[in-house]
Design a protein around this motif. Structure first.
Motif, mmCIF file in Angstrom:
data_model
loop_
_atom_site.group_PDB
_atom_site.id
_atom_site.type_symbol
_atom_site.label_atom_id
_atom_site.label_comp_id
_atom_site.label_asym_id
_atom_site.label_seq_id
_atom_site.Cartn_x
_atom_site.Cartn_y
_atom_site.Cartn_z
ATOM 1 N N SER A 1 -87.326 44.576 23.431
ATOM 2 C CA SER A 1 -88.296 44.646 24.528
ATOM 3 C C SER A 1 -89.199 43.424 24.633
ATOM 4 O O SER A 1 -89.693 43.116 25.720
ATOM 5 N N ALA B 1 -95.852 46.332 31.328
ATOM 6 C CA ALA B 1 -94.689 46.445 32.205
ATOM 7 C C ALA B 1 -93.481 45.746 31.588
ATOM 8 O O ALA B 1 -92.623 45.218 32.304
ATOM 9 N N TYR C 1 -90.930 46.896 30.502
ATOM 10 C CA TYR C 1 -89.671 47.536 30.905
ATOM 11 C C TYR C 1 -88.989 46.812 32.055
ATOM 12 O O TYR C 1 -87.770 46.912 32.235
ATOM 13 N N ASP C 2 -89.765 46.048 32.846
ATOM 14 C CA ASP C 2 -89.147 45.311 33.950
ATOM 15 C C ASP C 2 -88.216 44.210 33.457
ATOM 16 O O ASP C 2 -87.349 43.750 34.207
ATOM 17 N N GLN C 3 -88.403 43.769 32.211
ATOM 18 C CA GLN C 3 -87.537 42.732 31.642
ATOM 19 C C GLN C 3 -86.339 43.314 30.897
ATOM 20 O O GLN C 3 -85.450 42.571 30.480
ATOM 21 N N LEU C 4 -86.306 44.636 30.720
ATOM 22 C CA LEU C 4 -85.233 45.227 29.914
ATOM 23 C C LEU C 4 -83.831 45.029 30.497
ATOM 24 O O LEU C 4 -82.874 44.844 29.727
ATOM 25 N N PRO C 5 -83.629 45.067 31.825
ATOM 26 C CA PRO C 5 -82.268 44.789 32.321
ATOM 27 C C PRO C 5 -81.748 43.419 31.879
ATOM 28 O O PRO C 5 -80.541 43.257 31.644
ATOM 29 N N ARG D 1 -84.367 50.601 31.809
ATOM 30 C CA ARG D 1 -85.689 50.544 32.446
ATOM 31 C C ARG D 1 -86.096 51.922 32.932
ATOM 32 O O ARG D 1 -87.229 52.373 32.697
ATOM 33 N N GLU D 2 -85.193 52.609 33.596
ATOM 34 C CA GLU D 2 -85.499 53.932 34.128
ATOM 35 C C GLU D 2 -85.726 54.926 32.993
ATOM 36 O O GLU D 2 -86.572 55.821 33.090
ATOM 37 N N VAL E 1 -87.086 54.290 30.104
ATOM 38 C CA VAL E 1 -88.452 54.082 29.624
ATOM 39 C C VAL E 1 -89.457 54.679 30.599
ATOM 40 O O VAL E 1 -90.416 55.355 30.195
ATOM 41 N N LEU E 2 -89.258 54.466 31.880
ATOM 42 C CA LEU E 2 -90.209 54.964 32.870
ATOM 43 C C LEU E 2 -90.261 56.495 32.902
ATOM 44 O O LEU E 2 -91.274 57.065 33.319
ATOM 45 N N ILE F 1 -94.917 54.142 26.565
ATOM 46 C CA ILE F 1 -94.979 52.752 27.016
ATOM 47 C C ILE F 1 -96.015 51.947 26.237
ATOM 48 O O ILE F 1 -95.704 50.897 25.657
#
Length: 207
Positions: A49, A92, A94-98, A108-109, A111-112, A118
């Motif tokens: 992450s 945020a 998680y926005d870099q996870l892809p 990403r989804e 985690v959200l 988080i």
């Protein structure tokens, strides 16, 4: 199979390394800071992450922006340090996870769907990256002075503002400060006597 490092390396990283309270008048090159981060980024984090975000304060003007947030005991050593790193964590991440965890589509989804994880994930893993930061700096011949004596809200507002005045640096990120670390070449005359550490039997259990 990894080969163990020699005693000199272990002394450099751990046994003889000290937290610094005073600094020699010797600059730290920007290239050294880039090399430092290039080492830090290879350390493991949950789901790769990599939530740590770092602002390096290298000028007197940048240091002045930090001073109002510091406790009194941290002002002088921060002013005299060649570099002060503000180590934060991106909420945020998680926005870099892809990009960072591409072999797990939908991460990403995932985690959200668990918002309660988080901040804990961001704080824990940025702390791990902060430890890698200290060890990498020592490996490069730098000394470190990590600090927690500051007002987080002031630091966040100044260096990680929600109003994106730092848009070019950290666009659309939600960053909070974790800790601060002075960097440079320590003044041996200002090192405190070493404090005790817990022995193995006081801190560990073998099962």
């Amino acid at each position: 199979m990894n080969e163990p490092v020699n005693d000199h390396c272990l002394d450099l990283l751990f046994r003889k390394a000290r937290s610094q309270n005073g600094w020699l008048d010797k600059p730290v090159r920007d290239e050294t800071l880039k090399t430092l981060y290039d080492l830090v980024r290879w350390g493991p984090t949950s789901a790769n992450s990599c939530p740590a975000r770092i602002v390096f304060l290298r000028t007197p003007q940048a240091k002045q922006r930090l001073l109002p947030a510091l406790s009194a005991g941290n002002v002088e050593k921060t002013l005299s340090a060649p570099v002060t790193a503000v180590i934060g964590y991106d909420m945020a991440f998680y926005d870099q996870l892809p990009k960072l965890f591409p072999h797990h589509p939908g991460v990403r989804e995932w985690v959200l769907e668990q918002p309660e994880l988080i901040e804990a994930t961001a704080l824990r893993n940025s702390s791990m990256q902060g430890a890698y930061f200290i060890l990498a700096a020592r490996a490069l011949g730098l000394d470190c002075g990590p600090m927690s004596g500051f007002e987080h809200a002031r630091v966040d507002n100044e260096f990680f503002p929600q109003q994106r005045s730092l848009r070019d640096c950290f666009a659309d990120m939600q960053i909070k400060s974790n800790f601060i670390c002075n960097l440079g070449y320590g003044d041996p005359s200002k090192v405190f006597a070493r404090s005790p550490r817990l022995d193995f039997d006081e801190a560990c259990v073998l099962l």
